[in-house]
Design a protein around this motif. Structure first.
Motif, PDB file in Angstrom:
ATOM      1  N   UNK A 199       0.828  -1.207   0.000  1.00  0.00           N
ATOM      2  CA  UNK A 199       0.000   0.000   0.000  1.00  0.00           C
ATOM      3  C   UNK A 199       0.860   1.254   0.000  1.00  0.00           C
ATOM      4  N   UNK A 200       1.942   1.226   0.737  1.00  0.00           N
ATOM      5  CA  UNK A 200       2.847   2.374   0.759  1.00  0.00           C
ATOM      6  C   UNK A 200       3.434   2.658  -0.610  1.00  0.00           C
ATOM      7  N   UNK A 201       3.830   1.603  -1.301  1.00  0.00           N
ATOM      8  CA  UNK A 201       4.377   1.768  -2.654  1.00  0.00           C
ATOM      9  C   UNK A 201       3.318   2.310  -3.601  1.00  0.00           C
ATOM     10  N   UNK A 202       2.105   1.801  -3.494  1.00  0.00           N
ATOM     11  CA  UNK A 202       1.023   2.264  -4.366  1.00  0.00           C
ATOM     12  C   UNK A 202       0.705   3.734  -4.103  1.00  0.00           C
TER      13      UNK A 202
ATOM     14  N   UNK B  26      -0.111   9.069  -6.346  1.00  0.00           N
ATOM     15  CA  UNK B  26      -0.509  10.126  -5.424  1.00  0.00           C
ATOM     16  C   UNK B  26      -1.556  11.019  -6.090  1.00  0.00           C
ATOM     17  N   UNK B  27      -2.815  10.812  -5.730  1.00  0.00           N
ATOM     18  CA  UNK B  27      -3.911  11.563  -6.337  1.00  0.00           C
ATOM     19  C   UNK B  27      -5.029  11.747  -5.311  1.00  0.00           C
TER      20      UNK B  27
ATOM     21  N   UNK C 148      -8.211   6.462  -3.229  1.00  0.00           N
ATOM     22  CA  UNK C 148      -8.070   6.115  -1.814  1.00  0.00           C
ATOM     23  C   UNK C 148      -7.639   4.662  -1.711  1.00  0.00           C
ATOM     24  N   UNK C 149      -6.568   4.412  -1.001  1.00  0.00           N
ATOM     25  CA  UNK C 149      -6.096   3.045  -0.778  1.00  0.00           C
ATOM     26  C   UNK C 149      -6.513   2.619   0.616  1.00  0.00           C
ATOM     27  N   UNK C 150      -7.098   1.412   0.717  1.00  0.00           N
ATOM     28  CA  UNK C 150      -7.581   0.913   1.999  1.00  0.00           C
ATOM     29  C   UNK C 150      -7.174  -0.541   2.160  1.00  0.00           C
ATOM     30  N   UNK C 151      -6.953  -0.925   3.397  1.00  0.00           N
ATOM     31  CA  UNK C 151      -6.642  -2.317   3.707  1.00  0.00           C
ATOM     32  C   UNK C 151      -7.742  -2.861   4.606  1.00  0.00           C
TER      33      UNK C 151
END
Length: 52
Positions: free
Chosen positions: A2-5, A10-11, A15-18
């Motif tokens: 997730x950190x790499x994504x 970066x936008x 939204x990235x979620x786990x």
């Protein structure tokens, strides 16, 4: 991952979620379509993923 994504995409529109694929916290009306490539190979009970 997730950190790499987050660093690569970066936008403010993304939204990235786990969360646990077998216990998603989204309401049923949240999405028209979901694509989850290879998800069944990493969950403990693949049949449970399809029950919701």
């Amino acid at each position: 991952m997730l950190g790499r994504a987050k660093n690569q995409y970066d936008s403010p529109n993304v939204t990235f979620m786990e969360m646990d694929a077998q216990n998603l916290t989204f309401s049923p009306e949240s999405f028209d379509m979901v694509i989850a490539n290879l998800i069944l190979s990493v969950v403990p009970d693949p049949n449970h993923v399809f029950k919701k």
